[in-house]
Design a protein around this motif. Structure first.
Motif, PDB file in Angstrom:
ATOM      1  N   VAL A  76       4.103  21.022  50.344  1.00 42.78           N
ATOM      2  CA  VAL A  76       4.278  22.404  49.906  1.00 42.78           C
ATOM      3  C   VAL A  76       5.780  22.688  49.859  1.00 42.78           C
ATOM      4  N   ASN A  77       6.372  22.587  48.664  1.00 45.17           N
ATOM      5  CA  ASN A  77       7.800  22.816  48.516  1.00 45.17           C
ATOM      6  C   ASN A  77       8.134  24.301  48.410  1.00 45.17           C
ATOM      7  N   ASP A  78       7.198  25.063  47.882  1.00 41.35           N
ATOM      8  CA  ASP A  78       7.418  26.492  47.710  1.00 41.35           C
ATOM      9  C   ASP A  78       6.066  27.166  47.600  1.00 41.35           C
ATOM     10  N   LEU A  79       6.045  28.470  47.758  1.00 37.54           N
ATOM     11  CA  LEU A  79       4.811  29.227  47.608  1.00 37.54           C
ATOM     12  C   LEU A  79       5.022  30.276  46.521  1.00 37.54           C
ATOM     13  N   THR A  80       4.057  30.359  45.601  1.00 42.55           N
ATOM     14  CA  THR A  80       4.161  31.312  44.500  1.00 42.55           C
ATOM     15  C   THR A  80       2.934  32.204  44.468  1.00 42.55           C
ATOM     16  N   CYS A  81       3.101  33.403  43.938  1.00 37.09           N
ATOM     17  CA  CYS A  81       2.009  34.383  43.894  1.00 37.09           C
ATOM     18  C   CYS A  81       0.802  33.807  43.156  1.00 37.09           C
ATOM     19  N   GLY A  82      -0.361  33.917  43.775  1.00 34.60           N
ATOM     20  CA  GLY A  82      -1.586  33.442  43.156  1.00 34.60           C
ATOM     21  C   GLY A  82      -1.826  31.954  43.287  1.00 34.60           C
ATOM     22  N   GLU A  83      -0.899  31.221  43.870  1.00 32.10           N
ATOM     23  CA  GLU A  83      -1.073  29.779  44.037  1.00 32.10           C
ATOM     24  C   GLU A  83      -2.277  29.480  44.933  1.00 32.10           C
ATOM     25  N   LYS A 108      -9.728  27.032  51.618  1.00 32.11           N
ATOM     26  CA  LYS A 108      -9.028  27.424  50.401  1.00 32.11           C
ATOM     27  C   LYS A 108      -8.105  28.602  50.715  1.00 32.11           C
ATOM     28  N   PHE A 109      -6.839  28.453  50.338  1.00 27.61           N
ATOM     29  CA  PHE A 109      -5.849  29.495  50.534  1.00 27.61           C
ATOM     30  C   PHE A 109      -5.298  29.942  49.183  1.00 27.61           C
ATOM     31  N   VAL A 110      -5.308  31.245  48.938  1.00 29.04           N
ATOM     32  CA  VAL A 110      -4.697  31.801  47.730  1.00 29.04           C
ATOM     33  C   VAL A 110      -3.532  32.687  48.172  1.00 29.04           C
ATOM     34  N   VAL A 111      -2.331  32.370  47.679  1.00 27.31           N
ATOM     35  CA  VAL A 111      -1.126  33.077  48.106  1.00 27.31           C
ATOM     36  C   VAL A 111      -1.133  34.512  47.575  1.00 27.31           C
ATOM     37  N   ASN A 116       7.183  43.395  45.660  1.00 27.31           N
ATOM     38  CA  ASN A 116       8.366  42.762  45.076  1.00 27.31           C
ATOM     39  C   ASN A 116       8.111  41.307  44.675  1.00 27.31           C
ATOM     40  N   SER A 117       6.822  40.953  44.589  1.00 25.52           N
ATOM     41  CA  SER A 117       6.413  39.598  44.191  1.00 25.52           C
ATOM     42  C   SER A 117       6.898  38.523  45.160  1.00 25.52           C
ATOM     43  N   GLN A 118       6.997  38.894  46.434  1.00 31.69           N
ATOM     44  CA  GLN A 118       7.366  37.932  47.467  1.00 31.69           C
ATOM     45  C   GLN A 118       6.118  37.538  48.252  1.00 31.69           C
ATOM     46  N   PRO A 119       5.835  36.230  48.408  1.00 31.32           N
ATOM     47  CA  PRO A 119       4.650  35.807  49.163  1.00 31.32           C
ATOM     48  C   PRO A 119       4.643  36.399  50.564  1.00 31.32           C
ATOM     49  N   ASN A 120       3.534  36.991  50.945  1.00 34.41           N
ATOM     50  CA  ASN A 120       3.445  37.613  52.269  1.00 34.41           C
ATOM     51  C   ASN A 120       2.111  37.366  52.959  1.00 34.41           C
ATOM     52  N   GLY A 121       1.293  36.447  52.416  1.00 34.36           N
ATOM     53  CA  GLY A 121       0.027  36.184  53.080  1.00 34.36           C
ATOM     54  C   GLY A 121      -0.900  35.336  52.241  1.00 34.36           C
ATOM     55  N   TYR A 122      -2.149  35.283  52.692  1.00 38.10           N
ATOM     56  CA  TYR A 122      -3.161  34.477  52.014  1.00 38.10           C
ATOM     57  C   TYR A 122      -4.500  35.213  51.976  1.00 38.10           C
ATOM     58  N   ALA A 123      -5.263  34.939  50.950  1.00 37.75           N
ATOM     59  CA  ALA A 123      -6.705  35.179  50.978  1.00 37.75           C
ATOM     60  C   ALA A 123      -7.316  33.827  51.330  1.00 37.75           C
ATOM     61  N   TYR A 124      -8.004  33.769  52.451  1.00 38.50           N
ATOM     62  CA  TYR A 124      -8.503  32.499  52.981  1.00 38.50           C
ATOM     63  C   TYR A 124     -10.026  32.473  52.969  1.00 38.50           C
ATOM     64  N   THR A 125     -10.592  31.394  52.454  1.00 36.94           N
ATOM     65  CA  THR A 125     -12.026  31.169  52.555  1.00 36.94           C
ATOM     66  C   THR A 125     -12.254  29.760  53.092  1.00 36.94           C
ATOM     67  N   GLU A 145     -16.190  31.521  56.411  1.00 42.01           N
ATOM     68  CA  GLU A 145     -15.136  32.426  56.845  1.00 42.01           C
ATOM     69  C   GLU A 145     -14.442  33.022  55.624  1.00 42.01           C
ATOM     70  N   GLN A 146     -14.125  34.295  55.699  1.00 42.71           N
ATOM     71  CA  GLN A 146     -13.367  34.979  54.642  1.00 42.71           C
ATOM     72  C   GLN A 146     -12.379  35.924  55.313  1.00 42.71           C
ATOM     73  N   TYR A 147     -11.096  35.567  55.250  1.00 42.51           N
ATOM     74  CA  TYR A 147     -10.062  36.360  55.897  1.00 42.51           C
ATOM     75  C   TYR A 147      -8.960  36.723  54.901  1.00 42.51           C
ATOM     76  N   THR A 148      -8.330  37.863  55.132  1.00 38.19           N
ATOM     77  CA  THR A 148      -7.048  38.148  54.495  1.00 38.19           C
ATOM     78  C   THR A 148      -5.997  38.075  55.602  1.00 38.19           C
ATOM     79  N   LEU A 149      -4.938  37.324  55.321  1.00 38.89           N
ATOM     80  CA  LEU A 149      -3.887  37.089  56.306  1.00 38.89           C
ATOM     81  C   LEU A 149      -2.583  37.667  55.769  1.00 38.89           C
TER      82      LEU A 149
END
Length: 248
Positions: A76-83, A108-111, A116-125, A145-149
């Protein structure tokens, strides 16, 4: 995959604890207060441990993806919105002819990003099926499991967790061939995990739980709430009673 195996084991212990308690309630008109306190502590401690083996673990298999970590063989070199970051797993654990545990599933993690379009968490299943046998029982379990982080500090040193966990446990004892089926649901609200130091702490939030099913031909329905207070303490409430718990 040892962490995932241990996680399933911890969840199984929670299920068995609740079932044993529920069975006792059906067979007795009174339950000793110290028994209730022990059950309350077990529920809080096992929930804490299960979180510690997944989203709070910082483990490369079950923990959260962060920059410069490796997930599913990809750095994981970087994290982008919706990744989307997928972590499938398939693990078999055996111990001679007496123990076999098969675990298959995927995380499964969705960024997610802030305004401001800065990654700040995940939708995790996450979902897995766990089957196997031990000297004492055979089992067939499934967990969803279904979490928002939401990250509150860099690299998830502190985070907020909301969401749900549901599970179905099916056990058959080898000694007397008794069958148990149990459905559990947890609802997490405003759970704050401080993972900056070890052991990590859950400083705020609630987890409500419902467990129902059949054990040895007896129906049960068990519900309550865990309120996390910080400093490794919690208050567990059920059946009109509350217990102050030291998690560690």
């Amino acid at each position: 995959m040892i962490s995932k195996f241990r996680f399933a084991t911890l969840l199984s212990l929670v299920a068995l604890t609740v079932v044993i308690y529920s069975a006792c309630k059906k067979d007795s008109t009174t339950v000793k207060t110290n028994d209730d306190a022990a059950i309350a502590k077990s529920i809080a401690v096992n929930f804490y441990n299960s979180v510690g083996n997944t989203i709070a673990s910082k483990n490369t298999v079950t923990g959260l993806p962060i920059i410069n970590s490796v997930r599913n063989g990809i750095k994981v070199n970087d994290l982008t919105c919706g990744e989307t970051i997928d972590q499938p797993f398939n693990n078999i654990y055996t111990k001679g002819d007496s123990v076999k545990d098969v675990m298959t599933g995927a995380n499964k993690f969705v960024v997610s990003c802030d305004a401001n379009s800065q990654p700040n968490g995940y939708a995790y299943t996450g979902h897995y099926v766990n089957t196997g046998f031990s000297p004492y029982s055979t089992y067939d379990n499934s967990v969803d499991e279904q979490y928002t982080l939401k990250a509150l500090l860099p690299e998830y040193a502190k985070m907020e967790v909301n969401g749900t966990q549901s599970s179905v446990y099916k056990f058959t004892t080898k000694k007397d061939n008794e069958y148990m089926v149990q459905t559990n649901t947890y609802a997490l609200k405003g759970i704050i995990i401080d993972a900056a130091s070890r052991p990590f702490d859950i400083t705020a939030g609630t987890a409500t739980f419902v467990s129902k099913g059949t054990n040895a031909g007896k129906d049960f329905n068990f519900a309550g709430t865990i309120e996390f207070l910080g400093n490794h303490k919690a208050k567990v409430s059920f059946d009109g009673k509350s217990f102050d718990i030291e998690i560690l």
